[in-house]
Structure formats: structure tokens, C-alpha cells
Motif scaffolding. Structure first.
Motif, PDB file in Angstrom:
ATOM      1  N   LEU A 224      35.543  44.682  33.467  1.00  0.00           N
ATOM      2  CA  LEU A 224      36.679  44.554  32.534  1.00  0.00           C
ATOM      3  C   LEU A 224      37.321  43.168  32.563  1.00  0.00           C
ATOM      4  CD1 LEU A 224      38.350  48.022  33.189  1.00  0.00           C
ATOM      5  CD2 LEU A 224      37.484  47.245  30.981  1.00  0.00           C
ATOM      6  N   HIS A 225      37.219  42.496  33.701  1.00  0.00           N
ATOM      7  CA  HIS A 225      37.908  41.210  33.837  1.00  0.00           C
ATOM      8  C   HIS A 225      37.458  40.205  32.764  1.00  0.00           C
ATOM      9  CE1 HIS A 225      39.779  37.712  35.632  1.00  0.00           C
ATOM     10  NE2 HIS A 225      38.652  37.073  35.399  1.00  0.00           N
ATOM     11  N   GLY A 226      38.430  39.522  32.172  1.00  0.00           N
ATOM     12  CA  GLY A 226      38.118  38.462  31.218  1.00  0.00           C
ATOM     13  C   GLY A 226      37.825  38.953  29.814  1.00  0.00           C
ATOM     14  N   ARG A 227      37.840  40.265  29.591  1.00  0.00           N
ATOM     15  CA  ARG A 227      37.518  40.767  28.259  1.00  0.00           C
ATOM     16  C   ARG A 227      38.744  41.287  27.531  1.00  0.00           C
ATOM     17  NH1 ARG A 227      31.705  43.244  29.307  1.00  0.00           N
ATOM     18  NH2 ARG A 227      31.723  43.455  27.047  1.00  0.00           N
ATOM     19  N   LEU A 228      39.848  41.421  28.264  1.00  0.00           N
ATOM     20  CA  LEU A 228      41.029  42.066  27.696  1.00  0.00           C
ATOM     21  C   LEU A 228      42.261  41.235  27.992  1.00  0.00           C
ATOM     22  CD1 LEU A 228      40.204  45.367  29.523  1.00  0.00           C
ATOM     23  CD2 LEU A 228      40.212  45.245  27.044  1.00  0.00           C
ATOM     24  N   MET A 249      38.979  39.306  43.672  1.00  0.00           N
ATOM     25  CA  MET A 249      37.770  38.568  43.256  1.00  0.00           C
ATOM     26  C   MET A 249      37.037  39.296  42.127  1.00  0.00           C
ATOM     27  SD  MET A 249      36.055  37.191  46.764  1.00  0.00           S
ATOM     28  CE  MET A 249      36.658  35.700  47.583  1.00  0.00           C
ATOM     29  N   ALA A 250      37.134  40.631  42.127  1.00  0.00           N
ATOM     30  CA  ALA A 250      36.486  41.402  41.056  1.00  0.00           C
ATOM     31  C   ALA A 250      37.260  41.271  39.747  1.00  0.00           C
ATOM     32  CB  ALA A 250      36.393  42.869  41.469  1.00  0.00           C
ATOM     33  N   GLY A 251      38.559  40.944  39.839  1.00  0.00           N
ATOM     34  CA  GLY A 251      39.309  40.733  38.600  1.00  0.00           C
ATOM     35  C   GLY A 251      40.670  41.390  38.530  1.00  0.00           C
ATOM     36  N   ALA A 252      41.102  42.040  39.615  1.00  0.00           N
ATOM     37  CA  ALA A 252      42.410  42.720  39.562  1.00  0.00           C
ATOM     38  C   ALA A 252      43.545  41.708  39.572  1.00  0.00           C
ATOM     39  CB  ALA A 252      42.551  43.660  40.751  1.00  0.00           C
ATOM     40  N   ASP A 253      44.590  42.000  38.806  1.00  0.00           N
ATOM     41  CA  ASP A 253      45.800  41.184  38.879  1.00  0.00           C
ATOM     42  C   ASP A 253      46.645  41.617  40.066  1.00  0.00           C
ATOM     43  OD1 ASP A 253      45.727  39.552  36.344  1.00  0.00           O
ATOM     44  OD2 ASP A 253      45.362  41.564  35.578  1.00  0.00           O
ATOM     45  N   THR A 254      46.630  42.931  40.318  1.00  0.00           N
ATOM     46  CA  THR A 254      47.388  43.451  41.466  1.00  0.00           C
ATOM     47  C   THR A 254      46.568  44.525  42.167  1.00  0.00           C
ATOM     48  OG1 THR A 254      48.439  45.147  40.088  1.00  0.00           O
ATOM     49  CG2 THR A 254      49.670  43.100  40.403  1.00  0.00           C
ATOM     50  N   LEU A 288      45.495  31.645  43.648  1.00  0.00           N
ATOM     51  CA  LEU A 288      45.174  33.056  43.383  1.00  0.00           C
ATOM     52  C   LEU A 288      44.472  33.191  42.033  1.00  0.00           C
ATOM     53  CD1 LEU A 288      45.686  35.809  44.743  1.00  0.00           C
ATOM     54  CD2 LEU A 288      47.787  35.981  43.428  1.00  0.00           C
ATOM     55  N   SER A 289      44.937  32.396  41.056  1.00  0.00           N
ATOM     56  CA  SER A 289      44.352  32.555  39.718  1.00  0.00           C
ATOM     57  C   SER A 289      42.896  32.082  39.696  1.00  0.00           C
ATOM     58  CB  SER A 289      45.184  31.841  38.664  1.00  0.00           C
ATOM     59  OG  SER A 289      45.284  30.492  38.986  1.00  0.00           O
ATOM     60  N   LYS A 290      42.554  31.112  40.573  1.00  0.00           N
ATOM     61  CA  LYS A 290      41.139  30.697  40.608  1.00  0.00           C
ATOM     62  C   LYS A 290      40.279  31.724  41.343  1.00  0.00           C
ATOM     63  CE  LYS A 290      41.415  25.744  40.098  1.00  0.00           C
ATOM     64  NZ  LYS A 290      42.028  24.733  40.946  1.00  0.00           N
ATOM     65  N   MET A 291      40.866  32.349  42.351  1.00  0.00           N
ATOM     66  CA  MET A 291      40.103  33.355  43.097  1.00  0.00           C
ATOM     67  C   MET A 291      39.913  34.628  42.254  1.00  0.00           C
ATOM     68  SD  MET A 291      40.722  34.722  46.978  1.00  0.00           S
ATOM     69  CE  MET A 291      41.748  36.171  46.817  1.00  0.00           C
ATOM     70  N   ARG A 292      40.920  34.894  41.397  1.00  0.00           N
ATOM     71  CA  ARG A 292      40.872  36.131  40.607  1.00  0.00           C
ATOM     72  C   ARG A 292      39.650  36.128  39.676  1.00  0.00           C
ATOM     73  NH1 ARG A 292      45.794  36.252  38.700  1.00  0.00           N
ATOM     74  NH2 ARG A 292      46.392  37.652  40.372  1.00  0.00           N
ATOM     75  N   GLY A 293      38.861  37.161  39.801  1.00  0.00           N
ATOM     76  CA  GLY A 293      37.736  37.330  38.877  1.00  0.00           C
ATOM     77  C   GLY A 293      36.542  36.462  39.194  1.00  0.00           C
ATOM     78  N   CYS A 294      36.582  35.730  40.356  1.00  0.00           N
ATOM     79  CA  CYS A 294      35.458  34.816  40.612  1.00  0.00           C
ATOM     80  C   CYS A 294      34.152  35.583  40.824  1.00  0.00           C
ATOM     81  CB  CYS A 294      35.750  33.872  41.784  1.00  0.00           C
ATOM     82  SG  CYS A 294      35.846  34.693  43.374  1.00  0.00           S
ATOM     83  N   MET A 295      34.240  36.884  41.097  1.00  0.00           N
ATOM     84  CA  MET A 295      33.021  37.683  41.263  1.00  0.00           C
ATOM     85  C   MET A 295      32.808  38.640  40.081  1.00  0.00           C
ATOM     86  SD  MET A 295      31.658  36.634  43.959  1.00  0.00           S
ATOM     87  CE  MET A 295      30.384  37.858  44.162  1.00  0.00           C
ATOM     88  N   SER A 296      33.509  38.392  38.976  1.00  0.00           N
ATOM     89  CA  SER A 296      33.397  39.324  37.851  1.00  0.00           C
ATOM     90  C   SER A 296      32.184  39.003  36.989  1.00  0.00           C
ATOM     91  CB  SER A 296      34.660  39.261  36.990  1.00  0.00           C
ATOM     92  OG  SER A 296      34.666  38.057  36.259  1.00  0.00           O
ATOM     93  N   SER A 298      32.234  38.264  33.984  1.00  0.00           N
ATOM     94  CA  SER A 298      32.476  37.178  33.027  1.00  0.00           C
ATOM     95  C   SER A 298      31.986  35.843  33.601  1.00  0.00           C
ATOM     96  CB  SER A 298      33.955  37.104  32.640  1.00  0.00           C
ATOM     97  OG  SER A 298      34.741  36.904  33.778  1.00  0.00           O
ATOM     98  N   HIS A 299      31.762  35.785  34.924  1.00  0.00           N
ATOM     99  CA  HIS A 299      31.218  34.576  35.535  1.00  0.00           C
ATOM    100  C   HIS A 299      29.700  34.634  35.657  1.00  0.00           C
ATOM    101  CE1 HIS A 299      35.393  33.927  36.563  1.00  0.00           C
ATOM    102  NE2 HIS A 299      35.081  32.675  36.783  1.00  0.00           N
TER     103      HIS A 299
END
Ligand SMILES: Cc1cc2nc3c(=O)[nH]c(=O)nc-3n(C[C@H](O)[C@H](O)[C@H](O)COP(=O)(O)O)c2cc1C
Length: 320
Positions: A224-228, A249-254, A288-296, A298-299
Motif C-alpha cells: 500500500l505504501h506510496g500508492r495512496l 520500513m514497510a511503509g507505516a506512518d505510525t 524517519l521519512s527516508k526510512m519510511r517505506g524503504c522496503m516497500s 514502490s521501491h
């Protein structure tokens, strides 16, 4: 380390939220959680059935099997009073929670929660589809309708706590965004009854989570990360700081924590936040914002192929 983050349009001091649970009954406990670093707190859910019972109505198809109002710790009125008390006791955002699955006038209760000071509403859409006739599309449509109705009554953000059992969760999430939701909480944990094979009884069981419960959340967060535009929150199996790192890293904000805090108390939360921050520093994650979603996904260049090849590798790699 700056851990401030945005969730549902709320500015939080870090990504750690105490999820919906009875932890909010005791105001001293709530203050301790704030002192331990909780960035926000979600209240226990008020159920649609409690609201309709109070109003002398019964939700369709629910009659006969509902616990009576006295069975709940907080009735609709005392829920609002508790919300007001919590708001007076702490400065962090307080998210009220409603659990409902049928369209009805109970949704108006969200306005009372807003008036009582709730910073957001978490709508828990827990239900078991048991009908022979009701298709997935009909159930989804009903969920959109509930969100649209609540949206009409309140201005504060709405997050949706979902079960993992949606056929096309990404499409569903997009449509929830259109219906007026600001966030998705992944996922409801089901406290399913076990079977007593001697007494031939269903035995309700409440097992607190382990990190194993996190795996399915990670999978869907990465997709879901990066699509919504919706915020994403992870609940279920965040027990250690490593679990929290994985979820971000998977994309959670919290991330939301309940079982670990119930087991070990508020100090455990502050230690987890501290360890999370140290991990970032030690491993060169300075934002934190760079770490967020780095394993999603969308990358990933070819998400579809990656998913299938991971699956094939696991299935075929097992050595008997
Ligand atoms: C005792 C208990 C009560 C809970 N009550 C609620 C509730 O009222 N509403 C809700 O949405 N989730 C409720 N939950 C679920 C938690 O908010 C959370 O989603 C779940 O426990 C998974 O997170 P965890 O692995 O950190 O425990 C409850 C969980 C526990 C253990």
C-alpha cells in the motif's frame, strides 16, 4: 533524533501510538503512557450495538445474541465522559474508536465524540460475513456508505481499522480515500473462539500478540505504501523496536502497540522508543521519512514479478 511524524493530518512527536484497549480506563495509566512517550492514544471501541441498545433500537440481524449494556465497561454516555477526562489529563491527541458494520443512525455518535474533544475517529469495521447471499461487493459498498455517512457528521479525520480479508485491498483503500477516510489501520486482530473438544463448547480466547502476527501486516504495508494519500498505521505484532523498524520500513506512518504494553507496562514503551531511535542513529537512518517505506514495493522495479518470484522461491526452496 527527530521522530516527529504526520498521521491523519495530526502532528505527532513520534510514530508510537497506544492502540485501542482497556488501557484507557485508568487516567493515571493514561498519564503514564504519555510520560512514557506515547504520541497518541486510541480509546477502547464503543460498539454500534451499545449505541443502538441505548437508543432502544436493535441493529438489523443482530438481535438475540448481544451482550446487554451492563456487560460493557463504558456505556455511550460514560464513554464520552471518559473521553473528556482523558483530554483534560493529557496533551497528546486522543483518538476515539467506534466499532460498527451496519448503516444506521448510530453513526451520528461520531459527532458527539468530536464534540467531546476527540482528535480523530478510528472506525473498526469488524464483522463476520455469514450470509449466503451477500457478495463481497455488497459488503464493501456498505463499508463505503458508513464512512460517507460519518464523514457528513464530523470534520475530524477518520481512520479505518480493517481486517486482512479483503479481496482487493488496494482498490478498496483507494475507494475509502474517495469516501472520506484519512487513514487505514492494518489490521484488526481477531480473537477467535477455540473449541473445547470434551465439553463441546466454543471457548472465547484472548491471546496477546507475538511478533509473528506482524508478518501479514508487513506484506500489505509494503504493497500500500506510496500508492495512496491515506496515512497507514500498523497494529498487530509490534512487540519490539525491531518490529517497529520493520513496520516503518514497510511503509507505516505510525505503529500501534497494545499487547506489549499490557504485558510489560508503560516503561517498556519508553524503552522501545529509545531503542528505535538508537537503531536509526547507529544504522545511518538520519530521517524517519527516508526510512519510511524503504522496503516497500514502490521501491521495487517489478513489484508483481518480485512477489511471484519470492513466493516461488519459498515454496520450491524447502528441503525435505
Ligand atoms: C484486551 C484487548 C482489548 C482490545 N480492545 C479493542 C477495542 O476496543 N477496539 C479495537 O479496535 N481494538 C481492540 N483491541 C485490539 C488492539 O487495538 C490491537 O489492534 C491488537 O491487540 C493488536 O495489536 P497488538 O499486537 O499490539 O496487541 C484490543 C486488544 C486487546 C488485547
Amino acid at each position: 533524533m527527530d521522530l516527529t511524524t504526520n498521521y491523519l493530518g495530526l502532528r505527532l512527536r513520534n510514530p508510537f501510538i497506544v492502540g485501542a484497549s482497556p488501557l484507557i480506563y485508568n487516567l493515571d495509566r493514561v498519564r503514564q503512557l504519555e510520560a512514557a512517550g506515547a504520541a497518541a492514544i486510541v480509546m477502547h471501541s464503543l460498539f454500534e450495538e451499545q449505541i443502538t441498545q441505548q437508543d432502544g433500537r436493535t441493529a438489523d440481524g443482530l438481535s438475540g445474541y448481544q451482550p446487554q449494556a451492563a456487560a460493557f465497561e463504558l456505556n455511550p454516555e460514560s464513554y464520552l465522559k471518559q473521553l473528556i477526562k482523558i483530554k483534560k489529563s493529557v496533551e497528546i491527541p486522543v483518538i476515539a474508536s467506534i466499532n460498527g458494520s451496519h448503516e444506521g443512525t448510530w453513526v451520528e455518535y461520531a459527532r458527539k465524540m468530536e464534540d467531546a474533544g476527540a482528535d480523530a475517529i478510528e472506525l473498526n469495521l469488524y464483522f463476520l460475513p455469514r450470509s449466503d447471499d451477500e457478495s463481497a461487493a455488497v459488503i464493501e459498498q456498505r463499508a463505503f456508505q458508513i464512512v460517507r455517512m460519518i464523514r457528513q457528521y464530523i470534520k475530524i479525520p477518520i481512520s479505518l481499522k480493517l481486517s486482512p480479508f479483503f479481496t482487493s485491498l488496494i482498490n478498496f483503500s483507494h475507494r475509502m480515500e474517495e469516501a472520506g477516510a484519512s487513514g487505514i489501520v492494518l489490521f484488526n486482530r481477531f480473537f477467535q473462539p477455540d473449541i473445547d473438544i470434551y465439553k463441546l463448547e466454543n471457548v472465547p480466547s484472548l491471546r496477546l500478540s507475538s511478533s509473528q502476527n506482524l508478518i501479514i501486516r508487513l506484506r500489505w504495508l509494503t504493497m500500500l505504501h506510496g500508492r495512496l494519500r491515506l496515512s497507514l498505521s500498523c497494529t498487530g505484532g509490534v512487540i519490539t523496536y525491531e518490529d517497529a523498524v520493520k513496520a516503518i520500513m514497510a511503509g507505516a506512518d505510525t505503529v500501534q502497540m497494545v499487547s506489549a504494553v499490557m504485558r510489560h507496562g508503560p516503561d517498556y514503551l519508553s524503552k522501545t522508543i529509545e531503542d528505535f531511535s538508537s537503531f536509526m542513529e547507529t544504522n545511518g537512518h538520519n530521517s524517519l521519512s527516508k526510512m519510511r517505506g524503504c522496503m516497500s514495493f514502490s521501491h521495487s522495479a517489478e513489484p508483481e514479478q518480485v512477489a511471484r518470484s519470492q513466493y516461488m522461491r519459498i515454496i520450491q526452496g524447502w528441503q525435505a
